[in-house]
Design a protein around this motif. Structure first.
Motif, short mmCIF file in Angstrom:
data_model
loop_
_atom_site.label_atom_id
_atom_site.label_comp_id
_atom_site.label_asym_id
_atom_site.label_seq_id
_atom_site.Cartn_x
_atom_site.Cartn_y
_atom_site.Cartn_z
N GLN A 402 45.25 38.08 43.56
CA GLN A 402 45.20 37.97 42.38
C GLN A 402 44.10 38.26 41.89
O GLN A 402 43.76 38.98 40.65
CB GLN A 402 44.55 35.80 42.14
CG GLN A 402 45.89 35.06 42.63
CD GLN A 402 45.39 33.19 42.75
OE1 GLN A 402 44.73 33.20 41.69
NE2 GLN A 402 45.69 33.27 44.21
N GLU A 403 43.00 38.81 42.75
CA GLU A 403 41.84 39.95 42.27
C GLU A 403 42.53 41.21 41.08
O GLU A 403 41.58 42.00 40.73
CB GLU A 403 40.85 39.51 43.42
CG GLU A 403 40.09 38.77 43.57
CD GLU A 403 39.14 38.16 42.26
OE1 GLU A 403 39.05 39.17 41.58
OE2 GLU A 403 39.05 37.00 41.92
N GLU A 404 43.51 41.92 42.36
CA GLU A 404 43.93 43.46 42.00
C GLU A 404 44.85 42.77 40.40
O GLU A 404 44.77 44.12 40.02
CB GLU A 404 44.47 43.24 43.19
CG GLU A 404 44.24 43.48 44.83
CD GLU A 404 45.57 43.33 45.86
OE1 GLU A 404 45.00 44.28 47.00
OE2 GLU A 404 46.52 42.92 45.56
N VAL A 405 45.64 41.51 40.37
CA VAL A 405 46.07 41.87 39.37
C VAL A 405 45.52 41.29 38.07
O VAL A 405 45.20 41.99 37.32
CB VAL A 405 47.17 40.14 39.38
CG1 VAL A 405 47.31 39.93 38.03
CG2 VAL A 405 48.36 40.17 39.96
N ARG A 406 44.11 40.91 38.45
CA ARG A 406 42.79 40.51 37.17
C ARG A 406 42.57 42.26 37.35
O ARG A 406 41.69 42.13 36.39
CB ARG A 406 41.67 39.52 37.58
CG ARG A 406 42.26 37.49 37.88
CD ARG A 406 41.47 36.76 37.91
NE ARG A 406 41.33 36.06 38.50
CZ ARG A 406 41.88 35.06 39.59
NH1 ARG A 406 41.20 36.33 40.37
NH2 ARG A 406 42.14 33.72 38.93
N ALA A 407 42.39 42.76 38.01
CA ALA A 407 41.74 44.45 37.98
C ALA A 407 42.35 45.10 36.89
O ALA A 407 41.93 45.57 36.37
CB ALA A 407 40.94 44.37 39.31
#
Length: 507
Positions: A402-407
């Motif tokens: 999820q953090e990769e998608v946010r980034a």
């Protein structure tokens, strides 16, 4: 964790529960086979206090019950064990004798049960007789009073010593192993679900990016490498890409240059770009599939096309774009592969020649689909996304964090790229329904629909207002109109992946 999350955890980690259960049963089986039979000899004592009257008897009974509590500790103490070891040598130390003796006072009675447990049946019986004699003598010594004819407390054996063989209990052991394995497996599944920070459902992808989820693509297996079978097929994978095509029409039909990207490599953006291009071309729209991943090109190999010359050669001025385009299949789909791998891909993709190429080809094709590099490792993807009318962000279920998608979403916002929607790729076929179920409420255009619903094709009356330079959008399937330079003939092409050699046809 609510009921829905628990069910999803069990569906995703059923194998973990199964492994834990099998392990628990295996351990229980090993314990059962290695369990040594135990031999138990039990002796029951009746504790009384001599008395003549009724009052004496009642007082004596109360006294006996209080005394029994002390006798339990006396039986298990080292004094009695030392007396047994000294008077009845059996090759056991005082500590070993203590370990074999247990005592229990029967509640609300004056009964005391002494149990001897040993792996040797004969020694268990001998030890029980030795304890009986030494314990009786010890009580008489401790309870005796100077000048008294009899001790204050009297012990009488009312049962035993009785030997009993305690064998292994396989059913009990297996039941305990099954229960323990099930509990451990369930706990591990719940813990995995709690600690898992990957994108698993379309609802999570929508919440993370704020963009509508246009399609949920099931796991394809070998099918993912065969776009020719997807074209015209009725498989779940083919239908998911048709759904992507249909939902994209409703989100923004004015998009003519569409970049397909992802947060990290390996999420299936090239497969998504290629199959979307195939599905749009299937409707009769003229489509250009442009491979802009100049570092790790996949499109040419995926479509089984020659990739020796392509985009990098066009941008470097070594070849004209009309000579680098290759037609694929029977529908109006042209492919511009990567070509030779350049030493400066970021500079080429961000050059004026790239912008000029896109603007010139905008009027030769109804839709340009660009296979864009992943956003987080390099700047190439953001550079291309900035030049596109819209961007589709691909995430791989149970792999993309999820953090990769946010980034990735933040990187696209930084370059002012318009994210028209997302695709959740490689969802397990059993989880496709769950992926939709937990992703309801995806907003498509001005209408709120579930992510699993195939949206209808807009009619002319429903089409959004169009500016002159956007006349003839790809979803209408129109031919080039005024202001668009005519398509040149004689472009090199390639037939279906299984055909012998390239096929030449007019653009």
């Amino acid at each position: 964790m609510n009921g829905g999350s628990s069910l999803r955890a069990l569906r995703r980690s059923w194998w973990l529960v199964l492994v834990a259960v099998i392990s628990g049963l295996g351990i229980a089986g090993v314990v059962t086979t290695r369990e040594v039979p135990q031999y138990v000899t039990t002796t029951t004592f009746f504790v009384t206090t001599p008395g003549k009257g009724t009052t004496d008897v009642m007082q004596g009974s109360t006294f006996s019950r209080e005394r029994i509590k002390s006798y339990v500790d006396l039986v298990r103490g080292d004094r009695l064990a030392g007396m047994v070891a000294g008077e009845h040598p059996m090759g056991l130390s005082v500590q070993q004798i203590q370990e074999r003796i247990t005592a229990q006072a029967v509640r609300d009675t004056v009964l005391l049960t002494v149990t001897i447990t040993d792996v040797d049946q004969a020694r268990s019986e001998r030890l029980a007789h030795a304890v009986l004699g030494e314990f009786t003598a010890l009580v008489e010594t401790l309870e005796g009073s100077p000048g008294a004819d009899s001790p204050a407390v009297k012990l009488e054996v009312i049962a035993g010593p009785t030997p009993v063989t305690v064998t292994s209990r396989p059913l009990r052991n297996l039941g305990l192993g099954l229960l323990a394995g099930l509990l451990v497996g369930l706990a591990a599944a719940m813990l995995r679900e709690t600690l898992d920070k990957t994108v698993r459902t379309s609802g999570m992808l929508l919440e993370t990016t704020g963009a509508p989820v246009l399609a949920v693509v099931p796991h394809q297996g070998s099918m993912a490498r065969k776009p020719a079978l997807l074209r015209g097929g009725s498989t779940p994978g083919a239908e998911s890409f048709r759904q992507l095509r249909t939902n994209l029409r409703c989100v923004d039909p004015s998009v003519r240059i569409l970049a397909v990207t992802s947060a990290i490599p390996g999420e299936g953006r090239s497969i998504t770009a290629a199959n979307l291009a195939v599905m749009v071309a299937e409707t009769g729209s003229r489509v250009l599939l442009l491979e802009a991943d100049l570092r790790r090109p996949r499109i040419a190999n995926y479509l089984r096309l020659p990739g020796r010359t392509g985009l990098s050669d066009v941008l470097a001025g070594r070849i004209d774009v009309s000579d680098a385009l290759q037609q694929w299949g029977k529908h109006p789909l042209w492919v511009l592969p990567c070509g030779a791998t350049p030493s400066n891909p970021s500079e080429l993709l961000g050059s004026g020649k790239m912008a000029t190429l896109l603007e010139s080809e905008r009027w030769n094709f109804d839709l340009i689909v660009i296979d864009t590099p992943a956003l987080l490792p390099l700047t190439d993807g953001a550079v291309v996304a900035q030049a596109a009318d819209g961007v589709i962000l691909v995430a791989r279920a149970n792999m993309t964090g999820q953090e990769e998608v946010r980034a990735a979403s933040a990187a696209l916002r930084t370059v002012h790229a318009q994210v028209v929607g997302c695709v959740l790729n490689d969802v397990g076929r059993r989880d496709v329904g769950l992926a939709y179920r937990y992703g309801v409420g995806v907003r498509i255009g001005v209408r709120s629909r579930s992510a699993g619903e195939v949206l209808p094709l807009p009619t002319a009356a429903q089409a959004p207002d169009q500016t002159p330079d956007r006349a003839g959008t790809w979803w209408q399937g129109t031919a080039p109109s005024d202001g668009r330079r005519p398509v040149e003939a004689g472009v090199k092409g390639a037939g279906d992946p299984g055909a012998e050699g390239p096929r030449t046809s007019a653009r």
